[in-house]
Design an enzyme around this catalytic site. Structure first.
Site, PDB file in Angstrom:
ATOM      1  N   HIS A  68      -2.424   7.167   3.389  1.00  0.00           N
ATOM      2  CA  HIS A  68      -3.039   5.742   2.739  1.00  0.00           C
ATOM      3  C   HIS A  68      -4.238   5.811   3.436  1.00  0.00           C
ATOM      4  O   HIS A  68      -4.560   5.740   4.644  1.00  0.00           O
ATOM      5  CB  HIS A  68      -2.254   4.671   3.060  1.00  0.00           C
ATOM      6  CG  HIS A  68      -2.585   3.489   3.106  1.00  0.00           C
ATOM      7  ND1 HIS A  68      -3.523   3.240   1.848  1.00  0.00           N
ATOM      8  CD2 HIS A  68      -2.608   2.428   3.625  1.00  0.00           C
ATOM      9  CE1 HIS A  68      -3.803   1.710   1.796  1.00  0.00           C
ATOM     10  NE2 HIS A  68      -3.465   1.329   3.040  1.00  0.00           N
TER      11      HIS A  68
ATOM     12  N   ASN B  78     -10.579   0.585   1.092  1.00  0.00           N
ATOM     13  CA  ASN B  78      -8.644   0.618   1.019  1.00  0.00           C
ATOM     14  C   ASN B  78      -8.667   0.105  -0.305  1.00  0.00           C
ATOM     15  O   ASN B  78      -8.613  -0.912  -0.737  1.00  0.00           O
ATOM     16  CB  ASN B  78      -8.432  -0.191   1.909  1.00  0.00           C
ATOM     17  CG  ASN B  78      -6.934  -0.396   2.249  1.00  0.00           C
ATOM     18  OD1 ASN B  78      -6.150  -0.153   1.323  1.00  0.00           O
ATOM     19  ND2 ASN B  78      -6.453  -1.008   3.142  1.00  0.00           N
TER      20      ASN B  78
ATOM     21  N   CYS C 129       0.873  -1.255  -0.017  1.00  0.00           N
ATOM     22  CA  CYS C 129       0.088   0.024  -0.189  1.00  0.00           C
ATOM     23  C   CYS C 129       0.757   1.290   0.088  1.00  0.00           C
ATOM     24  O   CYS C 129       0.439   2.250  -0.459  1.00  0.00           O
ATOM     25  CB  CYS C 129      -0.885   0.094   1.376  1.00  0.00           C
ATOM     26  SG  CYS C 129      -2.207  -1.430   1.077  1.00  0.00           S
TER      27      CYS C 129
END
Length: 328
Positions: free
Chosen positions: A250, A280, A112
């Site tokens: 993030h 996400n 990520c």
């Protein structure tokens, strides 16, 4: 010209929307529990005919159009993804072909935090080869979901975001920090499918090709490492949390983001988040949030924009940008 300007950006998300009420029914849990735990109301999922590369190509094409460039103008392509088009060749090969790029191409897999790795690498590359660079973050983690895995099932969404940087006399990147701790590589993983454990009938039957997560471990280390990285980046640039005008993290889950705000002193009202509608999206989450903020006109020249993320591995990274740059 050793600096860069951000001249183009774009996003691509699938049309299919998966709502929290749908997942609440699927997993036999309460919708309010999902929203309070994650901050997510909706997430997007790919459908047949879509893939990591198709989303990356769409986002990249929009970024090129915004910058007024063609694929042939791009000297370097960086694709950040942890859900590749296939094991070989790299996903960047598919995007390279799809966009008609004539320069070099490679993938970055830092999970990520892959896109922020790519942005920092691109900034360094610009100093030795000042030509346009396209940095794409794209992931389709829904393809790795175990149908009975509630913890990941309520979190992940699919998408892609892209940014074009071009050479400039202005220096946007004031400071940065990257790090990794490979001893924590089993906190989020896909065990089968690589050389350590090739896919077999047995591994498939046992579900070892699905993502596995240790939620509490990810939570604790994501906060710890991101806070450490943010502090290092601000200290390097000689700024404090109060100086930051916009914080683009993030988009993992709202509990992690709120903990990062609390431990760094970053102001909640300066947070840039679209977690509630996309979930996400891994490597895509920061460029998608950045692109939407730019489309909304949220950033003004001279403002400080802080980006920070973390990923499996574990990896982490942050960078502080002076929007519009300063004379290099």
């Amino acid at each position: 010209m050793n600096g860069f300007d951000i001249t183009g950006w774009g996003i691509a998300v699938p049309e299919r929307v998966v709502t929290s009420p749908e997942l609440a029914e699927q997993f036999g849990i309460d919708e309010d529990w999902i929203v309070s735990r994650c901050g997510i109301h909706e997430r997007r999922r790919i459908e047949p005919g879509q893939s990591t590369a198709t989303l990356a190509i769409e986002a990249g094409r929009k970024a090129l159009e915004k910058a007024g460039l063609r694929g042939s103008d791009i000297a370097h392509l960086i694709v950040a993804t942890a859900t590749p088009e296939q094991l070989s060749p790299a996903t960047s090969a598919f995007v390279h072909h799809g966009l008609g790029i004539e320069g070099s191409a490679h993938d970055v897999n830092a999970e990520c935090s892959g896109w922020i790795y790519g942005l920092i690498f691109a900034s360094a590359m610009m100093k030795i080869d000042p030509r346009p660079i396209l940095i794409v973050g794209a992931d389709t983690h829904s393809t790795q979901l175990n149908p009975v895995d509630r913890d990941l099932g309520i979190l992940v969404g699919d998408g892609a975001g892209a940014v074009v940087i071009e050479p400039s006399a202005n220096e946007w990147m004031l400071s940065w920090n990257l790090g990794a701790d490979g001893s924590r590589q089993d906190s989020l993983r896909v065990k089968a499918g690589g050389s350590r454990m090739p896919t077999t009938a047995t591994s498939f039957q046992e579900g070892l090709h699905y993502s596995e997560i240790k939620g509490n471990e990810i939570y604790l280390n994501a906060v710890r490492f991101t806070v450490r990285s943010v502090r290092a980046t601000l200290e390097q640039a000689k700024f404090t949390a109060d100086d930051v005008d916009h914080f683009v993290p993030h988009q993992a889950n709202i509990r992690i983001i709120n903990s990062i705000l609390e431990h760094t002193g970053l102001k909640p009202e300066r947070l840039v988040t679209n977690l509630y509608k996309y979930g996400n999206t891994a490597s895509a989450s920061m460029p998608i949030a950045l692109a939407e903020a730019l489309d909304e006109g949220r950033f003004k020249d001279g403002e400080l924009v802080l980006l920070a993320g973390f990923g499996a591995g574990m990896t982490w990274g942050s960078t502080l940008l002076r929007w519009g740059g300063v004379s290099a």
